[in-house]
Design a protein around this motif. Sequence first.
Motif, mmCIF file in Angstrom:
data_model
loop_
_atom_site.group_PDB
_atom_site.id
_atom_site.type_symbol
_atom_site.label_atom_id
_atom_site.label_comp_id
_atom_site.label_asym_id
_atom_site.label_seq_id
_atom_site.Cartn_x
_atom_site.Cartn_y
_atom_site.Cartn_z
ATOM 1 N N LEU A 1 3.005 5.962 -2.894
ATOM 2 C CA LEU A 1 4.204 6.699 -3.293
ATOM 3 C C LEU A 1 4.363 6.752 -4.801
ATOM 4 C CD1 LEU A 1 7.150 5.712 -0.926
ATOM 5 C CD2 LEU A 1 6.423 8.005 -1.518
ATOM 6 N N ARG B 1 0.848 -1.209 0.000
ATOM 7 C CA ARG B 1 0.000 0.000 0.000
ATOM 8 C C ARG B 1 0.878 1.251 0.000
ATOM 9 N NH1 ARG B 1 -5.070 2.007 0.316
ATOM 10 N NH2 ARG B 1 -5.822 3.085 2.159
ATOM 11 N N GLU B 2 1.937 1.212 0.784
ATOM 12 C CA GLU B 2 2.876 2.334 0.804
ATOM 13 C C GLU B 2 3.424 2.584 -0.597
ATOM 14 O OE1 GLU B 2 6.394 3.361 3.851
ATOM 15 O OE2 GLU B 2 6.864 1.682 2.541
ATOM 16 N N TYR B 3 3.804 1.501 -1.260
ATOM 17 C CA TYR B 3 4.316 1.622 -2.626
ATOM 18 C C TYR B 3 3.296 2.281 -3.540
ATOM 19 C CZ TYR B 3 5.355 0.259 -7.400
ATOM 20 O OH TYR B 3 5.570 0.281 -8.752
#
Lengths: 180, 180
Positions: free
Chosen positions: A128, A123-125
Amino acid sequence: MKLSELFREKGVQEHYKKGQHIFRQGDENVNLYFVQSGFLKAYYLSNDGKEQVKSFITPNSVMGSLVSCYAKGKCSFSLASIEAATLIKLPFSYLLKHSQENLLLANQLQSLLLDLAMKKEKREYEFLCLPAEQRYLQLQNDTPELFTKATQNDIAHYLGITHVALSRIKKRLSSNSSAL
Amino acid sequence: MKLSELFREKGVQEHYKKGQHIFRQGDENVNLYFVQSGFLKAYYLSNDGKEQVKSFITPNSVMGSLVSCYAKGKCSFSLASIEAATLIKLPFSYLLKHSQENLLLANQLQSLLLDLAMKKEKREYEFLCLPAEQRYLQLQNDTPELFTKATQNDIAHYLGITHVALSRIKKRLSSNSSAL
DNA sequence: TCACTTTGTTAACCCAGGTTAATGAAGGAG
DNA sequence: CTCCTTCATTAACCTGGGTTAACAAAGTGA
Protein backbone atom coordinates in the motif's frame (compact mmCIF):
# COMPACT_ATOMS: atom_id res chain seq x y z
CA MET A 1 2.27 -31.88 24.15
CA LYS A 2 4.12 -29.26 22.22
CA LEU A 3 3.75 -28.44 18.56
CA SER A 4 7.28 -29.55 17.75
CA GLU A 5 6.58 -32.90 19.43
CA LEU A 6 3.40 -33.33 17.45
CA PHE A 7 5.34 -32.81 14.23
CA ARG A 8 8.10 -35.13 15.32
CA GLU A 9 5.86 -37.91 16.58
CA LYS A 10 2.92 -37.75 14.22
CA GLY A 11 4.40 -36.12 11.15
CA VAL A 12 5.95 -37.80 8.12
CA GLN A 13 9.30 -36.68 6.83
CA GLU A 14 9.54 -35.98 3.12
CA HIS A 15 12.44 -35.09 0.89
CA TYR A 16 12.13 -32.82 -2.11
CA LYS A 17 14.64 -32.10 -4.83
CA LYS A 18 15.27 -28.62 -6.11
CA GLY A 19 12.37 -27.46 -8.26
CA GLN A 20 9.95 -30.12 -7.08
CA HIS A 21 6.41 -29.23 -6.08
CA ILE A 22 4.95 -29.93 -2.65
CA PHE A 23 1.48 -29.04 -3.91
CA ARG A 24 -0.05 -27.14 -6.77
CA GLN A 25 -2.65 -24.42 -7.04
CA GLY A 26 -6.04 -26.11 -7.31
CA ASP A 27 -5.00 -29.19 -5.34
CA GLU A 28 -6.63 -30.18 -2.14
CA ASN A 29 -3.90 -30.40 0.44
CA VAL A 30 -4.85 -30.44 4.06
CA ASN A 31 -1.35 -30.64 5.51
CA LEU A 32 0.90 -28.32 7.36
CA TYR A 33 4.60 -28.60 6.57
CA PHE A 34 7.40 -27.91 8.93
CA VAL A 35 10.54 -26.93 7.03
CA GLN A 36 13.57 -28.70 8.49
CA SER A 37 15.94 -27.64 5.76
CA GLY A 38 15.88 -26.16 2.29
CA PHE A 39 14.20 -23.17 0.77
CA LEU A 40 10.71 -22.92 -0.68
CA LYS A 41 8.60 -20.50 -2.62
CA ALA A 42 4.83 -20.17 -2.60
CA TYR A 43 3.48 -18.65 -5.77
CA TYR A 44 0.29 -17.84 -7.61
CA LEU A 45 -0.39 -18.39 -11.27
CA SER A 46 -2.63 -15.56 -12.38
CA ASN A 47 -5.29 -15.95 -15.05
CA ASP A 48 -2.94 -14.94 -17.83
CA GLY A 49 -0.43 -17.57 -16.74
CA LYS A 50 2.00 -15.24 -15.00
CA GLU A 51 3.74 -16.29 -11.83
CA GLN A 52 3.65 -14.07 -8.74
CA VAL A 53 5.51 -15.04 -5.59
CA LYS A 54 3.45 -15.02 -2.42
CA SER A 55 6.31 -15.78 -0.07
CA PHE A 56 9.65 -17.44 0.42
CA ILE A 57 9.83 -20.04 3.16
CA THR A 58 12.95 -20.61 5.25
CA PRO A 59 13.89 -23.47 7.59
CA ASN A 60 12.06 -23.73 10.91
CA SER A 61 8.86 -22.25 9.63
CA VAL A 62 5.49 -23.87 9.16
CA MET A 63 3.72 -23.65 5.84
CA GLY A 64 0.45 -24.77 4.34
CA SER A 65 -2.61 -23.57 2.51
CA LEU A 66 -5.07 -22.33 5.10
CA VAL A 67 -7.84 -22.15 2.55
CA SER A 68 -7.38 -25.82 1.78
CA CYS A 69 -6.56 -26.92 5.34
CA TYR A 70 -9.12 -24.98 7.22
CA ALA A 71 -11.75 -23.68 4.83
CA LYS A 72 -11.86 -26.94 2.86
CA GLY A 73 -11.24 -25.16 -0.41
CA LYS A 74 -8.54 -25.74 -3.01
CA CYS A 75 -5.03 -24.43 -2.61
CA SER A 76 -4.94 -20.91 -3.96
CA PHE A 77 -1.21 -21.12 -4.61
CA SER A 78 1.54 -23.61 -5.42
CA LEU A 79 4.38 -24.57 -3.12
CA ALA A 80 7.70 -25.61 -4.63
CA SER A 81 11.26 -26.02 -3.45
CA ILE A 82 13.94 -23.63 -4.67
CA GLU A 83 16.57 -25.67 -2.93
CA ALA A 84 16.53 -29.36 -1.93
CA ALA A 85 14.33 -29.51 1.15
CA THR A 86 13.32 -31.78 3.99
CA LEU A 87 9.82 -31.23 5.35
CA ILE A 88 7.63 -32.82 7.96
CA LYS A 89 4.05 -33.27 6.86
CA LEU A 90 1.18 -33.19 9.35
CA PRO A 91 -2.54 -33.01 8.64
CA PHE A 92 -3.89 -29.71 9.89
CA SER A 93 -6.98 -31.44 11.26
CA TYR A 94 -4.68 -33.35 13.55
CA LEU A 95 -3.36 -30.15 15.03
CA LEU A 96 -6.80 -28.62 15.21
CA LYS A 97 -8.24 -31.66 16.95
CA HIS A 98 -5.49 -31.77 19.52
CA SER A 99 -5.64 -28.05 20.05
CA GLN A 100 -9.28 -28.42 21.00
CA GLU A 101 -8.32 -30.48 24.01
CA ASN A 102 -4.84 -29.29 24.75
CA LEU A 103 -4.29 -25.76 25.95
CA LEU A 104 -0.56 -25.61 25.39
CA LEU A 105 -1.02 -26.66 21.80
CA ALA A 106 -3.91 -24.27 21.30
CA ASN A 107 -1.76 -21.42 22.52
CA GLN A 108 1.12 -22.41 20.28
CA LEU A 109 -1.16 -22.48 17.28
CA GLN A 110 -2.45 -19.10 18.39
CA SER A 111 0.97 -17.52 18.47
CA LEU A 112 1.76 -19.10 15.12
CA LEU A 113 -1.33 -17.42 13.71
CA LEU A 114 -0.60 -14.13 15.40
CA ASP A 115 2.88 -14.09 13.92
CA LEU A 116 1.46 -14.93 10.53
CA ALA A 117 -1.10 -12.15 10.80
CA MET A 118 1.56 -9.61 11.68
CA LYS A 119 3.76 -10.73 8.82
CA LYS A 120 0.89 -10.38 6.38
CA GLU A 121 0.05 -6.99 7.82
CA LYS A 122 3.59 -5.86 7.12
CA ARG A 123 3.37 -7.04 3.54
CA GLU A 124 0.04 -5.29 3.10
CA TYR A 125 1.63 -2.10 4.38
CA GLU A 126 4.49 -2.40 1.95
CA PHE A 127 2.23 -2.88 -1.04
CA LEU A 128 0.00 0.00 0.00
CA CYS A 129 2.56 2.53 1.11
CA LEU A 130 5.93 1.77 -0.46
CA PRO A 131 6.98 2.05 -4.10
CA ALA A 132 8.74 -0.96 -5.65
CA GLU A 133 12.17 0.53 -5.03
CA GLN A 134 11.50 0.86 -1.31
CA ARG A 135 10.09 -2.64 -1.15
CA TYR A 136 13.29 -3.89 -2.75
CA LEU A 137 15.43 -2.11 -0.17
CA GLN A 138 13.29 -3.47 2.66
CA LEU A 139 13.65 -6.98 1.35
CA GLN A 140 17.42 -6.63 1.06
CA ASN A 141 17.41 -5.47 4.65
CA ASP A 142 15.04 -8.07 6.05
CA THR A 143 16.25 -11.19 4.27
CA PRO A 144 19.61 -10.64 2.57
CA GLU A 145 20.21 -14.42 2.37
CA LEU A 146 17.35 -14.56 -0.11
CA PHE A 147 19.47 -12.91 -2.76
CA THR A 148 21.89 -15.82 -2.83
CA LYS A 149 19.15 -18.39 -3.29
CA ALA A 150 16.36 -16.96 -5.41
CA THR A 151 16.60 -15.75 -9.00
CA GLN A 152 16.04 -12.11 -9.95
CA ASN A 153 12.85 -13.30 -11.56
CA ASP A 154 11.47 -14.78 -8.34
CA ILE A 155 12.52 -11.75 -6.32
CA ALA A 156 10.87 -9.42 -8.81
CA HIS A 157 7.67 -11.46 -8.72
CA TYR A 158 7.75 -11.31 -4.95
CA LEU A 159 7.99 -7.52 -5.14
CA GLY A 160 5.10 -7.42 -7.57
CA ILE A 161 7.15 -6.33 -10.61
CA THR A 162 8.94 -7.98 -13.54
CA HIS A 163 12.59 -8.93 -13.61
CA VAL A 164 13.14 -6.18 -16.16
CA ALA A 165 11.83 -3.56 -13.74
CA LEU A 166 13.94 -5.02 -10.94
CA SER A 167 17.03 -4.75 -13.10
CA ARG A 168 16.21 -1.10 -13.75
CA ILE A 169 15.74 -0.44 -10.04
CA LYS A 170 19.10 -1.99 -9.24
CA LYS A 171 20.77 0.12 -11.91
CA ARG A 172 19.07 3.27 -10.64
CA LEU A 173 20.17 2.55 -7.08
CA SER A 174 23.76 1.78 -7.97
CA SER A 175 24.17 4.90 -10.09
CA ASN A 176 22.62 7.02 -7.33
CA SER A 177 24.86 5.64 -4.62
CA SER A 178 27.98 6.12 -6.69
CA ALA A 179 26.95 9.71 -7.33
CA LEU A 180 26.97 10.56 -3.62
CA MET B 1 -17.10 -18.65 28.49
CA LYS B 2 -17.59 -17.44 24.97
CA LEU B 3 -15.87 -14.54 23.29
CA SER B 4 -19.10 -12.60 22.92
CA GLU B 5 -19.77 -13.00 26.64
CA LEU B 6 -16.31 -11.81 27.49
CA PHE B 7 -16.89 -8.66 25.46
CA ARG B 8 -20.32 -8.14 26.97
CA GLU B 9 -19.31 -8.74 30.56
CA LYS B 10 -15.82 -7.35 30.70
CA GLY B 11 -15.78 -4.85 27.87
CA VAL B 12 -16.57 -1.16 28.00
CA GLN B 13 -18.98 0.37 25.53
CA GLU B 14 -17.81 3.49 23.74
CA HIS B 15 -19.55 5.84 21.32
CA TYR B 16 -17.77 7.61 18.52
CA LYS B 17 -19.02 10.36 16.26
CA LYS B 18 -18.40 10.37 12.54
CA GLY B 19 -14.78 11.22 11.83
CA GLN B 20 -13.53 10.56 15.34
CA HIS B 21 -10.42 8.53 15.99
CA ILE B 22 -10.34 5.39 18.09
CA PHE B 23 -6.55 5.39 18.06
CA ARG B 24 -3.79 6.88 15.99
CA GLN B 25 -0.70 5.51 14.31
CA GLY B 26 2.11 5.63 16.86
CA ASP B 27 -0.18 5.25 19.87
CA GLU B 28 0.05 2.36 22.23
CA ASN B 29 -3.36 0.76 22.28
CA VAL B 30 -3.69 -2.71 23.69
CA ASN B 31 -7.41 -3.14 23.15
CA LEU B 32 -9.55 -5.16 20.88
CA TYR B 33 -12.75 -3.49 19.69
CA PHE B 34 -15.94 -5.25 18.84
CA VAL B 35 -17.98 -3.18 16.40
CA GLN B 36 -21.64 -3.12 17.43
CA SER B 37 -22.68 -0.53 14.89
CA GLY B 38 -21.15 2.02 12.58
CA PHE B 39 -18.43 1.89 9.99
CA LEU B 40 -14.70 2.31 10.50
CA LYS B 41 -11.58 2.65 8.43
CA ALA B 42 -8.06 1.64 9.36
CA TYR B 43 -5.43 3.63 7.51
CA TYR B 44 -1.73 4.26 7.27
CA LEU B 45 -0.03 7.59 6.93
CA SER B 46 3.02 7.00 4.80
CA ASN B 47 6.24 8.94 5.23
CA ASP B 48 5.24 11.60 2.74
CA GLY B 49 1.97 12.19 4.61
CA LYS B 50 -0.30 10.32 2.22
CA GLU B 51 -3.16 8.25 3.52
CA GLN B 52 -3.62 4.63 2.47
CA VAL B 53 -6.55 2.58 3.66
CA LYS B 54 -5.67 -0.75 5.24
CA SER B 55 -9.25 -1.92 5.67
CA PHE B 56 -12.85 -0.99 6.22
CA ILE B 57 -14.50 -2.44 9.31
CA THR B 58 -18.17 -3.37 9.41
CA PRO B 59 -20.46 -4.20 12.34
CA ASN B 60 -19.92 -7.51 14.14
CA SER B 61 -16.23 -7.63 13.49
CA VAL B 62 -13.35 -7.39 15.89
CA MET B 63 -10.57 -4.90 15.32
CA GLY B 64 -7.34 -3.87 16.94
CA SER B 65 -3.66 -3.37 16.31
CA LEU B 66 -1.99 -6.73 16.76
CA VAL B 67 1.43 -5.13 16.75
CA SER B 68 0.44 -2.96 19.70
CA CYS B 69 -1.74 -5.57 21.45
CA TYR B 70 0.45 -8.55 21.08
CA ALA B 71 3.93 -7.51 20.08
CA LYS B 72 3.92 -4.54 22.46
CA GLY B 73 4.84 -2.13 19.71
CA LYS B 74 3.09 1.06 18.60
CA CYS B 75 0.03 1.00 16.40
CA SER B 76 1.20 0.92 12.81
CA PHE B 77 -2.07 2.44 11.62
CA SER B 78 -4.89 4.73 12.72
CA LEU B 79 -8.46 3.66 13.33
CA ALA B 80 -11.27 6.16 12.74
CA SER B 81 -15.00 6.08 12.29
CA ILE B 82 -16.51 6.89 8.90
CA GLU B 83 -19.97 6.70 10.40
CA ALA B 84 -21.08 7.17 14.02
CA ALA B 85 -20.12 3.96 15.79
CA THR B 86 -20.62 2.01 18.97
CA LEU B 87 -17.73 -0.21 20.00
CA ILE B 88 -16.94 -2.47 22.91
CA LYS B 89 -13.42 -2.14 24.17
CA LEU B 90 -11.58 -5.06 25.74
CA PRO B 91 -7.89 -5.34 26.59
CA PHE B 92 -6.31 -8.00 24.42
CA SER B 93 -4.32 -9.30 27.38
CA TYR B 94 -7.61 -10.13 29.01
CA LEU B 95 -8.59 -12.33 26.12
CA LEU B 96 -5.14 -13.87 25.90
CA LYS B 97 -5.07 -14.64 29.63
CA HIS B 98 -8.48 -16.28 29.58
CA SER B 99 -7.69 -18.18 26.42
CA GLN B 100 -4.73 -19.73 28.23
CA GLU B 101 -7.06 -21.44 30.64
CA ASN B 102 -10.25 -21.74 28.64
CA LEU B 103 -10.33 -24.01 25.64
CA LEU B 104 -13.53 -22.71 24.12
CA LEU B 105 -12.18 -19.19 24.18
CA ALA B 106 -8.82 -20.31 22.83
CA ASN B 107 -10.55 -21.96 19.93
CA GLN B 108 -12.68 -18.93 19.22
CA LEU B 109 -9.62 -16.73 19.15
CA GLN B 110 -8.04 -19.28 16.86
CA SER B 111 -10.84 -19.17 14.34
CA LEU B 112 -10.82 -15.38 14.52
CA LEU B 113 -7.15 -15.44 13.64
CA LEU B 114 -7.62 -18.03 10.92
CA ASP B 115 -10.31 -15.92 9.30
CA LEU B 116 -8.10 -12.88 9.54
CA ALA B 117 -5.20 -14.75 7.97
CA MET B 118 -7.34 -15.87 5.07
CA LYS B 119 -8.69 -12.37 4.52
CA LYS B 120 -5.18 -10.97 4.43
CA GLU B 121 -4.11 -13.73 2.08
CA LYS B 122 -6.87 -12.71 -0.30
CA ARG B 123 -5.76 -9.11 -0.21
CA GLU B 124 -2.17 -10.12 -0.83
CA TYR B 125 -3.31 -12.11 -3.83
CA GLU B 126 -5.23 -9.16 -5.20
CA PHE B 127 -2.29 -6.80 -4.91
CA LEU B 128 0.07 -9.31 -6.46
CA CYS B 129 -2.06 -10.69 -9.25
CA LEU B 130 -4.80 -8.22 -10.12
CA PRO B 131 -4.53 -4.81 -11.78
CA ALA B 132 -6.33 -1.89 -10.10
CA GLU B 133 -9.34 -2.22 -12.36
CA GLN B 134 -9.87 -5.85 -11.36
CA ARG B 135 -9.41 -5.01 -7.70
CA TYR B 136 -12.10 -2.38 -8.08
CA LEU B 137 -14.52 -4.87 -9.63
CA GLN B 138 -13.79 -7.39 -6.88
CA LEU B 139 -14.49 -4.81 -4.22
CA GLN B 140 -17.76 -3.85 -5.84
CA ASN B 141 -18.66 -7.49 -5.83
CA ASP B 142 -17.52 -8.33 -2.30
CA THR B 143 -18.77 -5.28 -0.41
CA PRO B 144 -21.18 -3.19 -2.49
CA GLU B 145 -22.50 -1.46 0.65
CA LEU B 146 -19.11 0.17 0.98
CA PHE B 147 -19.82 2.43 -1.97
CA THR B 148 -22.67 4.14 -0.18
CA LYS B 149 -20.58 4.90 2.91
CA ALA B 150 -17.00 5.60 1.92
CA THR B 151 -15.77 8.43 -0.29
CA GLN B 152 -14.11 7.81 -3.65
CA ASN B 153 -10.94 8.96 -2.02
CA ASP B 154 -11.06 6.30 0.69
CA ILE B 155 -12.01 3.61 -1.79
CA ALA B 156 -9.16 4.60 -4.09
CA HIS B 157 -6.71 4.53 -1.21
CA TYR B 158 -7.98 1.11 -0.25
CA LEU B 159 -7.29 -0.07 -3.78
CA GLY B 160 -3.81 1.41 -3.66
CA ILE B 161 -4.45 4.18 -6.18
CA THR B 162 -5.50 7.85 -6.14
CA HIS B 163 -9.05 9.10 -6.48
CA VAL B 164 -8.12 10.50 -9.87
CA ALA B 165 -7.11 7.07 -11.10
CA LEU B 166 -10.29 5.57 -9.65
CA SER B 167 -12.37 8.10 -11.53
CA ARG B 168 -10.59 7.15 -14.73
CA ILE B 169 -11.21 3.46 -14.11
CA LYS B 170 -14.90 4.08 -13.58
CA LYS B 171 -15.11 6.08 -16.76
CA ARG B 172 -13.24 3.40 -18.68
CA LEU B 173 -15.58 0.71 -17.38
CA SER B 174 -18.77 2.61 -18.09
CA SER B 175 -17.73 3.44 -21.65
CA ASN B 176 -16.74 -0.19 -22.25
CA SER B 177 -19.97 -1.60 -20.94
CA SER B 178 -22.07 0.82 -22.95
CA ALA B 179 -20.12 -0.19 -26.06
CA LEU B 180 -21.17 -3.81 -25.72
C1' DT C 1 33.89 -29.84 -27.06
C1' DC C 2 29.48 -27.81 -28.70
C1' DA C 3 24.58 -27.11 -28.31
C1' DC C 4 20.88 -25.73 -25.35
C1' DT C 5 18.67 -23.77 -21.52
C1' DT C 6 18.48 -20.54 -17.79
C1' DT C 7 19.50 -16.17 -16.09
C1' DG C 8 20.37 -11.20 -16.06
C1' DT C 9 20.90 -6.73 -18.46
C1' DT C 10 19.59 -3.33 -21.56
C1' DA C 11 16.99 -0.68 -25.15
C1' DA C 12 12.66 0.89 -27.43
C1' DC C 13 8.06 1.63 -27.18
C1' DC C 14 3.62 2.01 -24.84
C1' DC C 15 0.33 2.69 -21.17
C1' DA C 16 -1.63 3.01 -16.48
C1' DG C 17 -1.42 5.73 -12.95
C1' DG C 18 0.66 9.88 -10.27
C1' DT C 19 0.65 14.96 -9.96
C1' DT C 20 -1.27 19.29 -10.38
C1' DA C 21 -4.81 22.12 -11.23
C1' DA C 22 -9.29 23.72 -12.86
C1' DT C 23 -14.19 23.07 -12.49
C1' DG C 24 -18.56 21.88 -10.72
C1' DA C 25 -21.80 19.81 -7.40
C1' DA C 26 -23.33 19.16 -2.81
C1' DG C 27 -23.79 20.23 1.80
C1' DG C 28 -23.21 22.73 6.12
C1' DA C 29 -22.66 26.89 9.09
C1' DG C 30 -23.55 31.48 9.77
C1' DC D 1 -28.96 33.50 0.92
C1' DT D 2 -23.84 33.44 0.89
C1' DC D 3 -19.54 31.63 2.07
C1' DC D 4 -16.72 27.76 2.66
C1' DT D 5 -15.46 23.15 2.68
C1' DT D 6 -15.68 18.55 0.94
C1' DC D 7 -16.10 15.60 -2.87
C1' DA D 8 -15.94 13.98 -7.69
C1' DT D 9 -14.61 14.61 -12.44
C1' DT D 10 -11.62 15.85 -16.02
C1' DA D 11 -7.48 17.52 -18.57
C1' DA D 12 -2.37 18.01 -19.30
C1' DC D 13 1.85 16.43 -18.43
C1' DC D 14 5.27 13.17 -16.62
C1' DT D 15 7.15 8.83 -14.96
C1' DG D 16 7.58 4.06 -13.51
C1' DG D 17 6.83 -0.17 -14.94
C1' DG D 18 5.04 -3.68 -18.60
C1' DT D 19 6.20 -5.78 -23.06
C1' DT D 20 9.10 -7.40 -26.45
C1' DA D 21 13.31 -8.45 -28.07
C1' DA D 22 18.27 -8.62 -28.46
C1' DC D 23 22.37 -10.02 -26.24
C1' DA D 24 25.74 -11.89 -23.03
C1' DA D 25 27.06 -14.95 -19.28
C1' DA D 26 26.75 -19.06 -16.95
C1' DG D 27 25.40 -23.59 -16.35
C1' DT D 28 24.26 -28.27 -17.94
C1' DG D 29 24.29 -32.22 -20.68
C1' DA D 30 25.48 -35.17 -24.57
